[in-house]
Design a protein around this motif. Structure first.
Motif, short mmCIF file in Angstrom:
data_model
loop_
_atom_site.label_atom_id
_atom_site.label_comp_id
_atom_site.label_asym_id
_atom_site.label_seq_id
_atom_site.Cartn_x
_atom_site.Cartn_y
_atom_site.Cartn_z
N TYR A 64 -54.03 1.32 2.71
CA TYR A 64 -52.71 1.35 3.35
C TYR A 64 -52.91 1.59 4.84
CZ TYR A 64 -50.66 1.35 -1.28
OH TYR A 64 -50.30 1.00 -2.55
N THR A 66 -51.19 1.87 8.71
CA THR A 66 -50.04 2.00 9.60
C THR A 66 -50.43 1.35 10.92
OG1 THR A 66 -49.52 4.09 8.54
CG2 THR A 66 -48.39 3.61 10.62
N HIS A 72 -45.83 0.00 7.88
CA HIS A 72 -46.88 0.22 6.88
C HIS A 72 -47.25 -1.10 6.21
CE1 HIS A 72 -46.35 4.43 7.50
NE2 HIS A 72 -45.07 4.34 7.20
#
Ligand code: GDP
Ligand code: MG
Length: 597
Positions: A64, A66, A72
């Protein structure tokens, strides 16, 4: 995760150009793993994982991220098997991606696998992010590497080429930003019937077969009744989720996602790379294109070096579970005892399996000469006998004719090497079918016997082209060929495990080279031993393995006659005794056959 914020990508690189290190660095910078975990090249410790058995770690990992835009993203890194023998599997895992990082080592420049994998990526319509790695190295030549990447393809001429050190992490943030900016989000429809591409799988002792999937359309939930379309195999999804890099179970996988499915299936033949998973209730009408079973092309005998057959058996059985293209069945040799006849995609595959037995199981194997599958038509029969083992090759007097398998070989080479490449292909019995120019590259299409390309052809091609020529093969039919079985006698006794099959015209050259090598690799005895290569009952090459000691009858001129006689008596006694012992052959003897070209 919103479909628009998912990115599925692979890293394509020549071996050792830093794929694992970059994958690791991406996991570290997206906090998928802690810095401590990233230290130990986390993705490369398969052996450790197998020893512990329960946790399954994958090289295919969900991160994941950012981004600098504050949003995201789900970044699925899809790993590809790195070898040319597995180009079909590389193609399948690339088909699961929408983009690829083309990673080139600045100290080495563009190499064969860079070119080959780039072509597969392009054929799959992937967006390419070119990246130069190892810029921290003193040996880095960034201008040269940049020029080579631009030459690969017109589309890369204007591309921004990122420069990084996967080792220190320098520049990797730019790669993460480029993934989001350049690679498209997955398309596909959440409400359409499920189509999940199986691009890899793994066997786990506790969970059975775990399929790696990319959801092309639809959705898959835990406890769904599902179907593998290639062989109509039904299964119930007991668990599904993603890798991070350990298994993280989830309730569902949805369009665009990459993850795993615990199939509950135990038979490794049930799941195939390229297969399509769908739902029994609402099945997809058509499977995803291009399912092709991997087929063994090259066969060789594996025998335990220290006579430990059961250890070898256990190790081979385990390896086969994770490698559908690797086949085996028991066989026996008079010289070597009980062993296995194994089938491989090619010589590189054979070498990889040998290395894995060595590294992961601490087992050394004796490997006999490789061969392909022959169709032997005996006199008075119309159905061929299928021979994958020279030991089983029938006596020449009973044979009417023999056919061997051919392939279509597509070679891409820079134009200036055209002559050398054509010469090499002709030496390997290639028949030119087609020739095409593409910018300053030439694509040559040949028909060739598999036996000619399965062994060393690729290495030779790589070597004469300095890594720039590539090879793509697809199977053709069997054709009649003039083949002979070559038997090897050591001290007048045939050694079955040294027998091999070759084209008649190559037999004199091969056997001369072979006996020369055997002269120095067959363990010496106190007396000279003839080594003979025999074709159709006639010895066509011979050397004598020199005796361990000088012959008493000739040497030691200063010794008294009685001393000489005593020595002679001892030697002849030793000789009689030695004849009773069988000769134990080291791997070097078999290498003499393995390395013939
Ligand atoms: P792979 O075969 O493509 O997965 O390559 P690896 O990631 O295993 O890297 C091969 C070797 O290159 C290892 O010894 C790495 O430590 C080294 N390596 C990878 N990236 C870099 C880098 O950016 N700089 C330097 N100096 N070495 C690197
Ligand atoms: Mg690696």
């Amino acid at each position: 995760m919103k479909q628009a914020n998912i990115r599925n990508f692979s890293i394509i690189a020549h071996i050792d150009h830093g794929k694992s290190t970059l994958a690791d660095q991406i996991m570290a910078q997206t906090h998928t793993i802690t810095p401590r975990e990233s230290k130990a090249q986390l993705l490369d410790d398969m052996a450790v994982e197998q020893a512990h058995g329960i946790t399954v770690k994958s090289r295919t990992v969900r991160n994941y991220y950012t981004a600098d835009d504050g949003q995201h993203y789900e970044y699925n890194f899809i790993d590809t098997p790195g070898h040319v023998d597995f180009s079909y599997e590389v193609a399948k895992s690339l088909a699961a991606s929408d983009g690829a990082i083309l990673l080139v080592d600045a100290t080495q420049g563009v190499q064969a696998q860079t070119v080959a994998n780039f072509r597969i990526a392009k054929q799959n319509g992937l967006v390419i992010i070119p990246v130069i790695n190892k810029i921290d190295s003193a040996a880095a030549d960034i201008p040269r590497t940049t020029a080579q990447i631009k030459q690969l393809d017109p589309a890369l001429e204007k591309a921004t080429i990122l420069k990084i050190s996967a080792k220190t992490g320098e520049g990797v943030h730019d790669v993460l930003e480029a993934i989001k900016a350049v690679i498209p989000a997955p398309d596909g429809h959440k409400t359409a019937p499920l189509k999940a591409l199986v691009f890899d799988y793994q066997y786990n002792a506790y969970k059975g077969i775990i399929a790696y999937v990319r959801i092309i359309d639809g959705q898959l939930k835990r406890d769904d009744a599902a179907l593998l379309m290639a062989k109509n195999t039904k299964l119930s999804v007991s668990e599904l989720g993603h890798f991070a890099p350990n298994m993280v179970p989830e309730a569902s996988l949805t369009v665009g996602d990459v993850g795993y499915v615990v199939t509950g299936l135990k038979d490794p033949q049930a799941v195939r790379v390229g297969d399509t998973l769908t739902l029994i209730n609402q099945p997809a009408k058509l499977a995803l294109a291009g399912y092709q079973p991997a087929k063994a092309m090259v066969f060789a005998g594996f025998y335990p070096k220290d006579g430990n057959y059961s250890d070898l058996k256990a190790a081979i059985e385990k390896l086969a579970l994770n490698d559908a293209a690797f086949q085996f069945k028991p066989e026996n040799s008079e010289a070597l005892g009980a062993g296995f006849r194994c089938g491989f995609l090619g010589m590189l595959h054979l070498q990889i399996i040998r290395e894995r037995l060595q590294k992961e199981y601490d087992l050394d194997v004796l490997t006999t000469a490789p061969n392909v599958t022959y169709q032997v038509y005996l006199k008075g029969t119309s159905e061929p006998m299928i021979v994958t083992n020279p030991i089983k090759y029938p006596d020449f007097a009973t044979i009417d004719h023999v056919a061997e398998p051919f392939v279509k070989a597509e070679i891409t080479t820079p134009s200036e090497l055209l002559n050398d490449v054509m010469k090499l292909a002709e030496q390997h019995k290639g028949t030119l079918l087609d020739m095409n120019n593409q910018a300053d590259l030439v694509v040559l299409t040949y028909k060739m016997p598999i036996s000619e390309i399965a062994y060393d052809f690729f290495n030779q091609l790589k070597s004469i082209s300095h890594g720039y020529a590539t090879l793509d093969t697809s199977p053709l039919d069997y054709e009649v060929a003039d083949l002979v079985k070559i038997e090897v006698d050591i001290n007048y006794a045939p050694v079955d495990a040294l027998a091999f099959v070759a084209h008649r015209q190559d037999a004199p050259r091969l056997t001369q080279a072979l006996v020369k090598k055997l002269k120095y690799t067959v363990p010496r005895k106190l007396y000279a031993m003839p080594v003979q290569a025999i074709v159709e009952g006639k010895a066509i090459a011979r050397v004598d393995v020199p005796p361990l000691r000088k012959n008493a009858a000739v040497a030691g001129g200063k010794k008294s006659v009685s001393k000489k006689q005593a020595l002679l008596r001892r030697q002849s006694m030793n000789k009689r005794q030695a004849a009773k012992n069988t000769i134990v052959l080291p791997q070097e003897v078999f290498n003499a056959v393995l390395e013939l070209d």
